[in-house]
Scaffold this active site. Structure first.
Site, PDB file in Angstrom:
ATOM      1  N   ASP A   1       0.843  -1.201   0.000  1.00  0.00           N
ATOM      2  CA  ASP A   1       0.000   0.000   0.000  1.00  0.00           C
ATOM      3  C   ASP A   1       0.874   1.246   0.000  1.00  0.00           C
ATOM      4  O   ASP A   1       0.649   2.196  -0.759  1.00  0.00           O
ATOM      5  CB  ASP A   1      -0.911  -0.035   1.228  1.00  0.00           C
ATOM      6  CG  ASP A   1      -2.121   0.874   1.098  1.00  0.00           C
ATOM      7  OD1 ASP A   1      -2.447   1.286  -0.035  1.00  0.00           O
ATOM      8  OD2 ASP A   1      -2.749   1.167   2.124  1.00  0.00           O
TER       9      ASP A   1
ATOM     10  N   HIS B   1      -4.359   2.860  -7.147  1.00  0.00           N
ATOM     11  CA  HIS B   1      -5.537   2.475  -6.368  1.00  0.00           C
ATOM     12  C   HIS B   1      -6.762   2.264  -7.264  1.00  0.00           C
ATOM     13  O   HIS B   1      -7.613   1.420  -6.969  1.00  0.00           O
ATOM     14  CB  HIS B   1      -5.818   3.512  -5.279  1.00  0.00           C
ATOM     15  CG  HIS B   1      -5.074   3.250  -4.011  1.00  0.00           C
ATOM     16  ND1 HIS B   1      -3.749   3.570  -3.846  1.00  0.00           N
ATOM     17  CD2 HIS B   1      -5.463   2.653  -2.849  1.00  0.00           C
ATOM     18  CE1 HIS B   1      -3.353   3.203  -2.633  1.00  0.00           C
ATOM     19  NE2 HIS B   1      -4.380   2.633  -2.015  1.00  0.00           N
TER      20      HIS B   1
END
Length: 378
Positions: free
Chosen positions: A169, A264
């Site tokens: 992430d 994302h």
């Protein structure tokens, strides 16, 4: 030009910091609503009992049902009112943390992650789901948590896969912030509070956020592998401390105040493929980062650096690594179309986006990643 930056009021990280939780509860009062899964409470019960005795505070156990739904939020708000709770604590993973954010609505909120798998703990946003786990809505609050408290000894004893997923992430943070800066796109720090109703805050990212995002990437490259080894050995080293800070604080500030981009959005597109469902958010974002770099025609030296890092720490570099062994052209176009819906962050990229160009980037990234694995003998 209007710019915005948002952050928690206080961030504290270190070994055995849970023992000081009562000190922060005392900033608000003597009673705190504790929103946490029973398994997470069990993991840290001794520390919770110790901090209660030391600081003379009480935890109201919530019986958290595991889903951040409107019904659960309403139930817990009523419980907090009935028990006269002075503050709210979200302890554990993403669902407990997001539920605590929704209950507190930006007031007297302490976030205590027990894993470093995402960058959500520092943010002023949450994701709402239905009772049966389907996506419902995003929520944004007037401010970020009052306190984010990280006990790195707890993180070190959690499964290594969580830490590595958090690195996936965090890996996207710099590249997405860079793209957002280059396109002068809006960032989440400018969003209004409340459940989103299609209104976007008109605010650009700050130089500060971009610098933090860059530091996040530099920290991953420097300490990622050492931190993974530390976690495998269930011990806290300076490298682990640095990666926890990168995964949670640097990435959290970087994404919210620096902006999201292609990585994302491509992650979101990939979620329509059933094979990806058993993989964590950060694992899919890692591949999304590679696809974004292909989409923007980044230098091969930069792509290779990201590929080498991913293989070093165990992050996906191709579609088969996230459960997609076969991808038809029809499915590929559906993934790309999902990534390109009007509200997606991919439109923060500093050039025109088409479904066809995103599909081409995903397919090319998959081939580059697969070939890199073969060349490395993985």
């Amino acid at each position: 030009m209007r710019k915005a930056f948002i952050s928690p009021s206080k961030y504290v990280q270190g070994e055995d910091e849970l023992l000081n939780l009562g000190y922060f509860v005392n900033l608000f009062g003597k009673t705190a609503l504790l929103i946490a899964h029973s398994d997470d409470v069990s993991r840290v019960k001794d520390k919770l009992d110790s901090t209660k005795r030391k600081f003379g505070i009480e935890f109201v156990e919530s019986g958290f049902r595991g889903e951040c739904s409107r019904q659960e939020v309403a139930r817990l708000k009523e419980l907090a009112k009935d028990k006269s709770c002075a503050c709210t604590i979200g302890l554990g993973g993403g669902k407990a943390i997001d539920t605590a954010k929704c209950v507190a609505e930006g007031e007297a909120l302490i976030i205590v992650p027990t894993i470093a798998a995402t960058d959500a703990p520092t943010s002023h946003s949450a994701v709402l789901y239905t009772e049966d786990g389907a996506f419902d809505d995003y929520a944004y609050f007037k401010q970020s948590p009052s306190v984010v408290l990280i006990d790195t000894s707890v993180i070190a004893n959690a499964p290594v896969r969580f830490l590595v997923s958090g690195m996936g992430d965090a890996l996207s943070t710099y590249f997405e912030a860079r793209a957002t800066s280059n396109s002068y796109s809006n960032v989440n720090a400018g969003l209004p509070c409340g459940y989103r109703e299609g209104v976007c805050g008109e605010a650009k990212g700050t130089n500060t956020a971009l610098a933090l995002a860059a530091l996040c990437y530099q920290t991953l490259m420097k300490d990622g592998l050492k931190a993974k080894i530390s976690c495998e050995n269930k011990c806290v080293t300076q490298a682990l401390e640095n990666i926890v800070e990168a995964n949670i604080l640097l990435s959290g500030l970087g994404f919210e105040s620096g902006g999201l981009g292609g990585a994302h959005a491509i992650h979101d597109g990939l979620t329509i493929l059933e094979g990806t469902h058993k993989y964590y958010h950060g694992e899919k974002v890692a591949f999304g980062t590679l696809a974004q770099l292909v989409l923007e025609n980044a230098p091969m030296s930069e792509i290779n650096e990201v590929l080498n890092f991913c293989l070093e720490v165990g992050l996906p570099v191709c579609l088969s690594d996230i459960g997609v062994d076969r991808l038809s052209q029809e499915d590929l176009m559906a993934v790309a179309a999902k990534a390109c819906i009007p509200e997606e962050s991919i439109h923060a990229m500093p050039f025109p986006i088409t479904v066809e160009s995103v599909a081409a980037a995903i397919k090319t990234a998959d081939t580059i990643g697969s070939n890199h694995k073969k060349n490395r003998g993985v």
